[in-house]
Scaffold this motif. Structure first.
Motif, PDB file in Angstrom:
ATOM      1  N   GLU A  85       0.842  -1.201   0.000  1.00  0.00           N
ATOM      2  CA  GLU A  85       0.000   0.000   0.000  1.00  0.00           C
ATOM      3  C   GLU A  85       0.878   1.253   0.000  1.00  0.00           C
ATOM      4  OE1 GLU A  85      -3.135   2.573  -0.103  1.00  0.00           O
ATOM      5  OE2 GLU A  85      -3.070   0.450  -0.574  1.00  0.00           O
ATOM      6  N   GLN A  86       1.943   1.235   0.779  1.00  0.00           N
ATOM      7  CA  GLN A  86       2.854   2.376   0.811  1.00  0.00           C
ATOM      8  C   GLN A  86       3.506   2.559  -0.566  1.00  0.00           C
ATOM      9  OE1 GLN A  86       5.929   2.123   3.795  1.00  0.00           O
ATOM     10  NE2 GLN A  86       6.742   4.118   3.299  1.00  0.00           N
ATOM     11  N   ALA A  87       3.885   1.470  -1.218  1.00  0.00           N
ATOM     12  CA  ALA A  87       4.480   1.553  -2.556  1.00  0.00           C
ATOM     13  C   ALA A  87       3.465   2.101  -3.559  1.00  0.00           C
ATOM     14  CB  ALA A  87       4.977   0.175  -2.988  1.00  0.00           C
ATOM     15  N   ARG A  88       2.218   1.666  -3.451  1.00  0.00           N
ATOM     16  CA  ARG A  88       1.168   2.159  -4.349  1.00  0.00           C
ATOM     17  C   ARG A  88       0.996   3.667  -4.189  1.00  0.00           C
ATOM     18  NH1 ARG A  88      -3.635   3.926  -4.122  1.00  0.00           N
ATOM     19  NH2 ARG A  88      -3.917   3.475  -1.925  1.00  0.00           N
ATOM     20  N   ARG A  89       0.936   4.131  -2.947  1.00  0.00           N
ATOM     21  CA  ARG A  89       0.793   5.569  -2.696  1.00  0.00           C
ATOM     22  C   ARG A  89       1.985   6.345  -3.255  1.00  0.00           C
ATOM     23  NH1 ARG A  89      -0.879   3.791   2.502  1.00  0.00           N
ATOM     24  NH2 ARG A  89       1.131   4.479   3.318  1.00  0.00           N
ATOM     25  N   SER A  90       3.167   5.782  -3.138  1.00  0.00           N
ATOM     26  CA  SER A  90       4.362   6.430  -3.662  1.00  0.00           C
ATOM     27  C   SER A  90       4.295   6.545  -5.183  1.00  0.00           C
ATOM     28  CB  SER A  90       5.603   5.619  -3.258  1.00  0.00           C
ATOM     29  OG  SER A  90       6.752   6.151  -3.856  1.00  0.00           O
ATOM     30  N   LEU A  91       3.867   5.477  -5.856  1.00  0.00           N
ATOM     31  CA  LEU A  91       3.737   5.523  -7.313  1.00  0.00           C
ATOM     32  C   LEU A  91       2.663   6.524  -7.749  1.00  0.00           C
ATOM     33  CD1 LEU A  91       4.106   1.760  -8.255  1.00  0.00           C
ATOM     34  CD2 LEU A  91       5.753   3.609  -8.649  1.00  0.00           C
ATOM     35  N   GLU A  92       1.583   6.603  -6.996  1.00  0.00           N
ATOM     36  CA  GLU A  92       0.549   7.590  -7.310  1.00  0.00           C
ATOM     37  C   GLU A  92       1.092   9.007  -7.176  1.00  0.00           C
ATOM     38  OE1 GLU A  92      -2.757   6.648  -4.774  1.00  0.00           O
ATOM     39  OE2 GLU A  92      -3.514   5.127  -6.162  1.00  0.00           O
ATOM     40  N   ALA A  93       1.889   9.270  -6.145  1.00  0.00           N
ATOM     41  CA  ALA A  93       2.474  10.598  -5.949  1.00  0.00           C
ATOM     42  C   ALA A  93       3.429  10.929  -7.094  1.00  0.00           C
ATOM     43  CB  ALA A  93       3.208  10.668  -4.605  1.00  0.00           C
ATOM     44  N   ILE A  94       4.226   9.960  -7.513  1.00  0.00           N
ATOM     45  CA  ILE A  94       5.135  10.175  -8.639  1.00  0.00           C
ATOM     46  C   ILE A  94       4.325  10.458  -9.904  1.00  0.00           C
ATOM     47  CG2 ILE A  94       6.813   9.036 -10.156  1.00  0.00           C
ATOM     48  CD1 ILE A  94       7.830   7.593  -7.575  1.00  0.00           C
ATOM     49  N   GLY A  95       3.249   9.721 -10.097  1.00  0.00           N
ATOM     50  CA  GLY A  95       2.385   9.946 -11.260  1.00  0.00           C
ATOM     51  C   GLY A  95       1.804  11.352 -11.273  1.00  0.00           C
ATOM     52  N   ARG A  96       1.362  11.835 -10.096  1.00  0.00           N
ATOM     53  CA  ARG A  96       0.833  13.198 -10.008  1.00  0.00           C
ATOM     54  C   ARG A  96       1.916  14.226 -10.324  1.00  0.00           C
ATOM     55  NH1 ARG A  96      -1.700  10.877  -5.628  1.00  0.00           N
ATOM     56  NH2 ARG A  96      -0.233  11.807  -4.156  1.00  0.00           N
ATOM     57  N   GLN A  97       3.134  13.983  -9.850  1.00  0.00           N
ATOM     58  CA  GLN A  97       4.239  14.901 -10.127  1.00  0.00           C
ATOM     59  C   GLN A  97       4.518  14.959 -11.629  1.00  0.00           C
ATOM     60  OE1 GLN A  97       7.322  13.251  -7.672  1.00  0.00           O
ATOM     61  NE2 GLN A  97       6.690  14.408  -5.859  1.00  0.00           N
ATOM     62  N   TRP A  98       4.497  13.822 -12.293  1.00  0.00           N
ATOM     63  CA  TRP A  98       4.710  13.791 -13.741  1.00  0.00           C
ATOM     64  C   TRP A  98       3.592  14.533 -14.469  1.00  0.00           C
ATOM     65  CZ3 TRP A  98       8.535  13.010 -16.978  1.00  0.00           C
ATOM     66  CH2 TRP A  98       9.655  12.329 -16.535  1.00  0.00           C
ATOM     67  N   GLU A  99       2.346  14.298 -14.045  1.00  0.00           N
ATOM     68  CA  GLU A  99       1.223  14.993 -14.673  1.00  0.00           C
ATOM     69  C   GLU A  99       1.363  16.504 -14.510  1.00  0.00           C
ATOM     70  OE1 GLU A  99      -2.426  13.365 -13.155  1.00  0.00           O
ATOM     71  OE2 GLU A  99      -1.980  11.380 -13.950  1.00  0.00           O
ATOM     72  N   ASP A 100       1.748  16.945 -13.321  1.00  0.00           N
ATOM     73  CA  ASP A 100       1.954  18.378 -13.085  1.00  0.00           C
ATOM     74  C   ASP A 100       3.074  18.924 -13.968  1.00  0.00           C
ATOM     75  OD1 ASP A 100      -0.031  18.250 -11.175  1.00  0.00           O
ATOM     76  OD2 ASP A 100       1.346  18.305  -9.457  1.00  0.00           O
ATOM     77  N   ALA A 101       4.180  18.191 -14.052  1.00  0.00           N
ATOM     78  CA  ALA A 101       5.312  18.640 -14.861  1.00  0.00           C
ATOM     79  C   ALA A 101       4.933  18.701 -16.336  1.00  0.00           C
ATOM     80  CB  ALA A 101       6.511  17.710 -14.659  1.00  0.00           C
ATOM     81  N   LEU A 102       4.215  17.699 -16.805  1.00  0.00           N
ATOM     82  CA  LEU A 102       3.782  17.708 -18.200  1.00  0.00           C
ATOM     83  C   LEU A 102       2.794  18.844 -18.467  1.00  0.00           C
ATOM     84  CD1 LEU A 102       3.443  13.890 -18.920  1.00  0.00           C
ATOM     85  CD2 LEU A 102       5.196  15.456 -19.788  1.00  0.00           C
ATOM     86  N   GLY A 103       1.927  19.131 -17.509  1.00  0.00           N
ATOM     87  CA  GLY A 103       0.994  20.248 -17.636  1.00  0.00           C
ATOM     88  C   GLY A 103       1.722  21.577 -17.727  1.00  0.00           C
ATOM     89  N   ARG A 104       2.746  21.752 -16.897  1.00  0.00           N
ATOM     90  CA  ARG A 104       3.545  22.987 -16.951  1.00  0.00           C
ATOM     91  C   ARG A 104       4.289  23.090 -18.279  1.00  0.00           C
ATOM     92  NH1 ARG A 104       4.640  21.300 -11.741  1.00  0.00           N
ATOM     93  NH2 ARG A 104       6.770  20.654 -12.311  1.00  0.00           N
ATOM     94  N   LEU A 105       4.816  21.989 -18.768  1.00  0.00           N
ATOM     95  CA  LEU A 105       5.528  21.987 -20.047  1.00  0.00           C
ATOM     96  C   LEU A 105       4.570  22.346 -21.183  1.00  0.00           C
ATOM     97  CD1 LEU A 105       8.037  21.458 -21.771  1.00  0.00           C
ATOM     98  CD2 LEU A 105       7.369  19.035 -21.822  1.00  0.00           C
ATOM     99  N   LYS A 106       3.378  21.755 -21.152  1.00  0.00           N
ATOM    100  CA  LYS A 106       2.382  22.057 -22.185  1.00  0.00           C
ATOM    101  C   LYS A 106       2.014  23.539 -22.162  1.00  0.00           C
ATOM    102  CE  LYS A 106      -2.233  20.904 -23.746  1.00  0.00           C
ATOM    103  NZ  LYS A 106      -3.475  20.223 -23.466  1.00  0.00           N
ATOM    104  N   SER A 107       1.781  24.085 -20.961  1.00  0.00           N
ATOM    105  CA  SER A 107       1.450  25.518 -20.834  1.00  0.00           C
ATOM    106  C   SER A 107       2.572  26.385 -21.341  1.00  0.00           C
ATOM    107  CB  SER A 107       1.168  25.858 -19.374  1.00  0.00           C
ATOM    108  OG  SER A 107       0.021  25.177 -18.923  1.00  0.00           O
ATOM    109  N   ALA A 108       3.811  26.020 -21.041  1.00  0.00           N
ATOM    110  CA  ALA A 108       4.958  26.806 -21.497  1.00  0.00           C
ATOM    111  C   ALA A 108       5.091  26.756 -23.009  1.00  0.00           C
ATOM    112  CB  ALA A 108       6.240  26.292 -20.836  1.00  0.00           C
ATOM    113  N   LEU A 109       4.838  25.610 -23.583  1.00  0.00           N
ATOM    114  CA  LEU A 109       4.949  25.492 -25.041  1.00  0.00           C
ATOM    115  C   LEU A 109       3.820  26.215 -25.773  1.00  0.00           C
ATOM    116  CD1 LEU A 109       6.032  21.749 -25.362  1.00  0.00           C
ATOM    117  CD2 LEU A 109       7.451  23.786 -25.694  1.00  0.00           C
ATOM    118  N   GLU A 110       2.657  26.270 -25.146  1.00  0.00           N
ATOM    119  CA  GLU A 110       1.512  26.941 -25.765  1.00  0.00           C
ATOM    120  C   GLU A 110       1.592  28.462 -25.613  1.00  0.00           C
ATOM    121  OE1 GLU A 110      -1.774  25.016 -23.848  1.00  0.00           O
ATOM    122  OE2 GLU A 110      -1.823  23.379 -25.306  1.00  0.00           O
ATOM    123  N   ALA A 111       2.383  28.916 -24.636  1.00  0.00           N
ATOM    124  CA  ALA A 111       2.480  30.374 -24.388  1.00  0.00           C
ATOM    125  C   ALA A 111       3.321  31.082 -25.424  1.00  0.00           C
ATOM    126  CB  ALA A 111       3.060  30.616 -22.999  1.00  0.00           C
TER     127      ALA A 111
END
Length: 111
Positions: A85-111
């Motif tokens: 369960e702890q490993a699952r939560r860790s992978l979910e947190a990493i996934g959220r970080q990647w989604e946030d980073a990709l969102g910021r990259l997309k916004s920067a490229l669209e600007a």
């Protein structure tokens, strides 16, 4: 940062290492079915020796994924979901970080 938080990456590394082996992954899948299993029962569903199964179970136990109970002369093994369960939560947190980073990259490229 607390000492517990600093220890978490090492604990997670042991979990991911333990799950990174095909035989250990099969053993976890068998144990996830529920109940307690002896080495003989676990060996019957593999192509490896009792000694090898025992060594794999010890790696899983060191990672906190399984635990054993001695009943008479027999050791019975069972899955312990806490570390998974702890490993699952860790992978979910990493996934959220990647989604946030990709969102910021997309916004920067669209600007």
């Amino acid at each position: 940062m607390s000492p517990k938080a600093e220890a978490a990456p090492a604990e997670l590394a042991r979990v991911f290492f333990a799950l990174g082996d095909e035989t250990r992954l099969r053993l976890v899948a068998l144990l996830c079915a529920g109940g307690m299993f002896s080495i003989s029962q676990l060996t019957a569903s593999t192509h490896i020796s009792r000694q090898a199964v025992t060594k794999h179970l010890q790696v899983l136990a060191d990672a906190g994924l399984v635990q054993d109970l001695r009943i008479g002369r027999e050791r019975l093994w069972q899955f312990d979901p806490a570390q998974m369960e702890q490993a699952r939560r860790s992978l979910e947190a990493i996934g959220r970080q990647w989604e946030d980073a990709l969102g910021r990259l997309k916004s920067a490229l669209e600007a």
